[in-house]
Each structure stands twice: as structure tokens, then as C-alpha cells.
Scaffold this motif. Structure first.
Motif, mmCIF file in Angstrom:
data_model
loop_
_atom_site.group_PDB
_atom_site.id
_atom_site.type_symbol
_atom_site.label_atom_id
_atom_site.label_comp_id
_atom_site.label_asym_id
_atom_site.label_seq_id
_atom_site.Cartn_x
_atom_site.Cartn_y
_atom_site.Cartn_z
ATOM 1 N N ALA A 62 0.869 -1.204 -0.054
ATOM 2 C CA ALA A 62 -0.052 0.000 0.108
ATOM 3 C C ALA A 62 0.810 1.322 -0.061
ATOM 4 N N TRP A 63 1.918 1.149 0.821
ATOM 5 C CA TRP A 63 2.835 2.312 1.018
ATOM 6 C C TRP A 63 3.586 2.679 -0.303
ATOM 7 N N LEU A 64 3.968 1.340 -1.066
ATOM 8 C CA LEU A 64 4.744 1.364 -2.443
ATOM 9 C C LEU A 64 3.575 2.166 -3.477
ATOM 10 N N SER A 65 2.252 1.711 -3.387
ATOM 11 C CA SER A 65 1.559 2.265 -4.297
ATOM 12 C C SER A 65 1.265 3.871 -3.972
ATOM 13 N N LEU A 66 1.270 4.464 -2.644
ATOM 14 C CA LEU A 66 1.032 5.691 -2.646
ATOM 15 C C LEU A 66 2.244 6.647 -2.900
ATOM 16 N N ALA A 67 3.367 6.090 -2.771
ATOM 17 C CA ALA A 67 4.706 6.525 -3.403
ATOM 18 C C ALA A 67 4.465 6.724 -4.797
ATOM 19 N N THR A 68 3.614 6.022 -5.559
ATOM 20 C CA THR A 68 3.797 6.304 -7.074
ATOM 21 C C THR A 68 3.019 7.662 -7.210
ATOM 22 N N LEU A 69 2.216 8.311 -6.517
ATOM 23 C CA LEU A 69 1.355 9.531 -6.789
ATOM 24 C C LEU A 69 2.459 10.645 -7.409
ATOM 25 N N PRO A 70 3.598 10.836 -7.135
ATOM 26 C CA PRO A 70 4.318 11.829 -7.886
ATOM 27 C C PRO A 70 4.368 11.611 -9.405
ATOM 28 N N VAL A 71 4.734 10.210 -9.502
ATOM 29 C CA VAL A 71 5.030 9.879 -10.937
ATOM 30 C C VAL A 71 3.608 9.910 -11.699
ATOM 31 N N VAL A 72 2.387 9.578 -11.202
ATOM 32 C CA VAL A 72 1.037 9.783 -11.933
ATOM 33 C C VAL A 72 0.804 11.165 -12.313
ATOM 34 N N ALA A 73 1.076 11.894 -11.324
ATOM 35 C CA ALA A 73 0.965 13.673 -11.608
ATOM 36 C C ALA A 73 1.901 14.087 -12.687
ATOM 37 N N ILE A 74 3.196 13.947 -12.632
ATOM 38 C CA ILE A 74 4.217 14.096 -13.507
ATOM 39 C C ILE A 74 4.032 13.677 -14.951
ATOM 40 N N SER A 75 3.241 12.343 -14.923
ATOM 41 C CA SER A 75 3.234 11.697 -16.289
ATOM 42 C C SER A 75 1.837 12.573 -16.927
ATOM 43 N N PHE A 76 0.743 12.609 -16.162
ATOM 44 C CA PHE A 76 -0.359 13.519 -16.675
ATOM 45 C C PHE A 76 0.254 14.949 -17.129
ATOM 46 N N TYR A 77 0.941 15.488 -16.256
ATOM 47 C CA TYR A 77 1.250 16.968 -16.698
ATOM 48 C C TYR A 77 2.149 16.973 -17.967
ATOM 49 N N CYS A 119 -0.921 8.932 -24.481
ATOM 50 C CA CYS A 119 -0.476 7.308 -24.839
ATOM 51 C C CYS A 119 -1.509 6.535 -24.052
ATOM 52 N N ARG A 120 -2.271 5.889 -24.937
ATOM 53 C CA ARG A 120 -3.290 5.090 -24.271
ATOM 54 C C ARG A 120 -2.918 4.010 -23.392
ATOM 55 N N LEU A 121 -1.653 3.267 -23.632
ATOM 56 C CA LEU A 121 -0.940 2.498 -22.646
ATOM 57 C C LEU A 121 -0.604 2.963 -21.425
ATOM 58 N N CYS A 122 -0.006 4.109 -21.627
ATOM 59 C CA CYS A 122 0.439 5.026 -20.412
ATOM 60 C C CYS A 122 -0.819 5.496 -19.491
ATOM 61 N N LEU A 123 -1.941 5.633 -20.175
ATOM 62 C CA LEU A 123 -2.968 6.233 -19.406
ATOM 63 C C LEU A 123 -3.606 4.859 -18.487
ATOM 64 N N ILE A 124 -3.625 3.596 -18.964
ATOM 65 C CA ILE A 124 -4.077 2.708 -18.616
ATOM 66 C C ILE A 124 -3.257 2.299 -17.536
ATOM 67 N N VAL A 125 -1.855 2.264 -17.484
ATOM 68 C CA VAL A 125 -1.073 1.875 -16.317
ATOM 69 C C VAL A 125 -1.160 3.057 -15.452
ATOM 70 N N LEU A 126 -1.413 4.396 -15.638
ATOM 71 C CA LEU A 126 -1.730 5.384 -14.536
ATOM 72 C C LEU A 126 -3.092 5.137 -13.841
ATOM 73 N N GLY A 127 -4.265 4.471 -14.659
ATOM 74 C CA GLY A 127 -5.576 4.203 -14.083
ATOM 75 C C GLY A 127 -5.150 2.976 -13.164
ATOM 76 N N VAL A 128 -4.378 2.057 -13.308
ATOM 77 C CA VAL A 128 -4.111 1.031 -12.515
ATOM 78 C C VAL A 128 -3.530 1.632 -11.404
ATOM 79 N N LEU A 129 -2.522 2.496 -11.282
ATOM 80 C CA LEU A 129 -1.698 3.106 -10.144
ATOM 81 C C LEU A 129 -2.809 3.636 -9.315
ATOM 82 N N LEU A 130 -3.823 4.550 -10.020
ATOM 83 C CA LEU A 130 -4.684 5.231 -9.250
ATOM 84 C C LEU A 130 -5.866 4.465 -8.495
#
Length: 499
Positions: free
Chosen positions: A246-261, A271-282
Motif C-alpha cells: 500500500a505504501w509503495l502504491s501511494l509512493a507512485t502518486l508523484p509519478v502519476v502527476a508528472i506523467s499526466f502533466y 499515450c493510451r497504454l500509459c493512461l491505462i497504467v496510470l489508471g491502474v496505479l490510481l
């Protein structure tokens, strides 16, 4: 052809390693290996409607030639697939403006298939069974701890976590696949699109790549999901594992934000594949927050296992990626090697410097003639020679193609009444009956057999005293080989000169 009649890897290798790639000759030669009949034509534009479908056409776009397949022609439109295997539908007038008039008519038959397809499909099935066996073993191992987990109230959350991890692993694996094979149809299915959707622009941007592209968003995502999935599968019964994940998942929040930006404001492509990965992380974060896994402490044992796996997978990919990237270079070197090997000028130059035979070969051995051969080939061989068997298959193929006349001279290497000589005499006796087709069938049967048993062969081709009539021919071949200094088999001569 159906998928069971070809494999993508063999087709790709044959096309990319062809000495004249890319060209219409490449397509024609490869189709010939699949036993597909083809006729290349150059016709007037007014005859396009009469062309049988499907067919291959050459088009010229901005000075570059491409090959498209046509599957439908109507009064106003044409449909088919372009050089990137994408479906297209084009106005007939627009097509006529880019069409060069070159068309390749193709027709398959019941025997149209890839050479050796059965063995390749069998290997693929074995690989599939092994992968399925490993997956079944992993699920079984996981099941031993599942009852205990379900009884604790963590079961549904753990199952949801596992499903998200495996989903992320699959999509990130597809991103890695795309890095080494951008033209793969499965990758193109996700990445193709228009407007704001463009995987290639996003994933190929150098701002998020390091170590010559070996460290990329795709490799990092794959390492993350693979390490998490493996730890989760192997320690499913450990209640202390989920807080760490769970903590490892929460640690990916900056990665998700940077990728969206980055996609929204820098590249301005998605990138559709990237968006799916970001969706899984969220979804992982949402699950961790809802069940409140993060309230429990992290155990260093699980965290250490994740870190070791994550770094190990990333280092493994850094080592493996250059090897996978170099596969196209292999096709390039194969193509250039074939250009040298099939260059008539080089062949004729080498042949002109070779030793020429000084004794005539008329009446010796077995002769198989064609109407208009390019070369006269003599093969000096032995019935029990392994390399001779391999050479026979290649020369037989050239005979069938009408490229050569073939004369087979046998090399008796023992007494005139041993098994070796008897086998040669049997070949000559079959040939003496004058049926070339039967003679070729007999040679093919002998040289393709795994075990060369003369007794079995003699029963299939019975003789009535013809064997004893071959002694003079046998002696003539032996004397000719001695005069020419033939010391090994197979010895191949082209136009009376040693190859």
C-alpha cells in the motif's frame, strides 16, 4: 492463408533478410517459398477493374515506393491494407494518381503453407503448455495460503490488489514489447489513432529516457508491477505484506502527476497504454486508502524483497534490451551476405578461378535435364554420406525450379561387391529403366530417410538381374574419380569447374 499456415517470425525473417529488400522481387520470392503462385504485371489504369482480388499493387508517395494490398474495388472507391498493415479506403481517382501500374497477382492452393510450419507450431504449443504449467503451479502455491487470508477479512482486498498488479504487469509488458517491436499488430491496436492519441510521440520522448533508452517509463513500470506481483504471489498468506504494498502504491502518486502533466502540457499527446497504467496505479491508491492498509507499519523484509526484485529486473532489462534491439541488425547483415552470395559477377569470378575437370563425364552416373538451365551441375557423392544428403535436397530444389541440369556421379570407396557398391548399383539400375520421375523419387526417399537401410530400399524397388549389369558403369565412375583426384564427398562442380 490461415494463421495455422504461417508464423510471423519466419515471414519477417525471410522478408527482411532478402538480398533485394524492399522490392517486388522480395515479395515474389517469399511467396514462392509458401507455394503461392504469383504473376507480376504492369498494366494500364483502365484495366484496374479487371484485376482479380486480392492482389498487391505498387504506389508512389512523395517519391517513395510502397506496396499495398487491394481487397475491394468499386466504381468510386478501393479498400485494402497499406504498408503498415492498416486498413484504408481511398477514392479511386486519388489511388490512380499514386499507382505505378505495377500489380502482383497472387493465388494460393491447397498446399500453400510455410515450409516446416508443423514443427514451428508444435514448438509454440510446447511453450504455451510450459507457460500454462508454470502459471498453474503459481496459482496452486498461492492457494495454500488463500484460506487463511480469506478468514482474516483481507481476502477480497488482497484479490483486488493481485488483479490490479497483474493487469498493470500485462500493460507495462506491452509497452516494453513496443520498445523492441513498434510494428507489432497488438501494439498498433492500442497505439494507433489520430488527433491527440499518439503512443509513439510520448514513449519516444528522450526527456524520460536514460542509459540510451534502457531505463524508460515502460521498463520502470514493468519492474514495479513484476516485483509487486511476485512478492504478492509468493507471500500471499503474510498479513504484513499488504501495508508495504500500500505504501509503495501511494509512493507512485508523484509519478502519476508528472506523467499526466507531461502528456497534457509538454507533449500535448496522449499515450493510451500509459493512461491505462496510470489508471491502474490510481485504483491501487484508492484501494489502499479505502481499506486503510497504510495504517499498519512497513516490514523491512517485504520492502527489501521488492527493492531487490525491482533493481534486478531493471538491470536485466538494461542487459537484454541491446540484444533484442540488435535483431534487426542481424537481418541487415544476413541481407548483405545474401547479396554477396547471390551476386552473379562474384560467382562467375570465383568460378573462373576454380579447377576445371579434364576428363569427360558423358555417360557417367545419373543425369537429370531441364529445358533451359542456367548451369550444368555435377555432384560427386556417396549413398551413406550425411553432407551428401543435405546437398541433394538443395540441388533437387534447383532442379525442380529449372535452374540447373544435374549429373550425379557416385564415388565407390570400397570393393565392387560391398554394401556401398550394391546401393550405387541399385540407383543405376533404377535409372536404366528410363523413368526420371521414379529415379528422383528413389533418390529423395533414400537421402531423406533417417536410417538408410538397403534391404528395405531394395524391397521397395525390386530388380530382376539389372544389378549385375552395372559393374562397368560402377568401374567407370571409380576410375573417373581417381583421374580427377576426387578425395571427398560431396564434391560439386558448376559448368565443369570445382565449386
Amino acid at each position: 492463408m490461415r494463421d495455422s499456415h504461417y508464423t510471423r517470425q519466419y515471414l519477417k525473417e525471410e522478408v527482411l533478410s532478402h538480398p533485394h529488400f524492399p522490392s517486388l522481387l522480395t515479395i515474389s520470392d517469399v511467396m514462392a517459398k509458401y507455394n503461392i503462385s504469383q504473376v507480376p504485371l504492369k498494366i494500364g489504369k483502365e484495366k484496374l477493374d479487371a484485376v482479380p482480388l486480392p492482389c498487391i499493387v505498387q504506389v508512389s508517395v512523395q517519391g517513395k515506393d510502397f506496396f499495398h494490398t487491394l481487397s475491394h474495388i468499386s466504381d468510386n472507391t478501393l479498400a485494402g491494407h497499406d504498408e503498415k498493415r492498416k486498413e484504408f479506403k481511398i477514392n479511386k481517382e486519388d489511388f490512380l494518381n499514386i499507382w505505378t501500374g505495377v500489380v502482383l497477382l497472387v493465388e494460393k492452393n491447397d498446399n500453400s503453407a510455410e515450409p516446416g510450419i508443423g514443427e514451428r507450431i508444435w514448438k509454440a504449443k510446447i511453450q504455451t503448455l510450459l507457460i500454462a504449467g508454470i502459471a498453474l503451479f503459481a496459482l496452486s502455491a498461492m492457494g495454500f495460503g488463500w484460506n487463511e487470508m480469506m478468514g482474516s477479512g483481507y481476502g477480497l482486498a488482497a484479490a483486488g490488489y493481485l488483479l490490479l498488479k497483474l493487469s498493470g504487469l500485462g500493460i507495462s509488458g506491452l509497452i516494453l514489447w513496443r520498445e523492441i517491436d513498434k510494428d507489432n499488430p497488438l501494439v498498433q491496436k492500442f497505439c494507433s489513432g489520430g488527433g491527440k492519441a499518439d503512443c509513439n510521440t510520448v514513449l519516444d520522448d528522450t526527456n524520460f529516457k536514460f542509459a540510451d533508452g534502457a531505463i524508460s517509463p515502460g521498463s520502470l513500470a514493468f519492474a514495479y508491477f513484476f516485483a509487486d506481483s511476485l512478492v504478492l504471489l509468493t507471500q500471499i498468506s503474510s498479513f504484513s505484506l499488504l501495508p508495504t504494498l500500500a505504501w509503495l502504491s501511494l509512493a507512485t502518486l508523484p509519478v502519476v502527476a508528472i506523467s499526466f502533466y507531461f502528456q497534457a502540457f509538454k507533449v500535448k499527446k496522449w499515450c493510451r497504454l500509459c493512461l491505462i497504467v496510470l489508471g491502474v496505479l490510481l485504483l491501487e491508491m484508492a484501494l489502499a486508502w479505502t481499506v486503510q492498509f497504510y495504517k499498519d507499519p512497513i516490514r523491512m523484509q517485504e520492502l527489501s524483497a521488492f527493492v531487490v526484485l525491482f533493481i534486478g529486473i531493471q538491470l536485466g532489462w538494461m542487459y537484454l534490451k541491446p540484444i533484442l534491439d540488435s535483431k534487426d541488425d542481424i537481418f541487415y547483415y544476413k541481407r548483405n551476405l545474401k547479396k554477396l552470395k547471390t551476386n552473379p559477377a562474384i560467382f562467375e569470378s570465383l568460378l573462373s578461378r576454380s579447377k576445371k575437370i579434364s576428363n569427360p563425364t558423358e555417360g557417367l552416373g545419373i543425369q537429370i535435364k531441364n529445358k533451359a538451365p542456367k548451369y550444368q551441375v555435377i555432384k560427386v557423392c556417396s549413398p551413406y554420406c550425411g553432407p551428401c544428403a543435405k546437398a541433394h535436397l538443395e540441388l533437387e530444389r534447383l532442379v525442380e525450379a529449372g535452374s540447373i541440369d544435374l549429373q550425379i556421379i557416385f564415388f565407390p570407396n570400397g570393393s565392387m561387391d560391398d554394401l556401398h557398391a550394391k546401393t550405387i548399383s541399385h540407383f543405376l539400375a533404377i535409372n536404366s529403366k528410363g523413368d526420371t520421375k521414379v529415379m528422383q523419387e528413389a533418390l529423395d526417399q533414400w537421402y531423406t530417410a533417417e536410417k538408410k537401410d538397403y534391404a528395405v530400399f531394395a524391397e521397395q524397388y525390386p530388380m530382376n538381374g539389372e544389378l549385375v549389369q552395372q559393374d562397368e558403369k560402377l568401374l567407370a565412375m571409380k576410375e573417373w574419380c581417381e583421374r580427377e583426384g576426387i578425395t571427398h564427398t560431396p564434391t560439386i562442380l558448376g559448368n565443369d569447374k570445382l565449386l
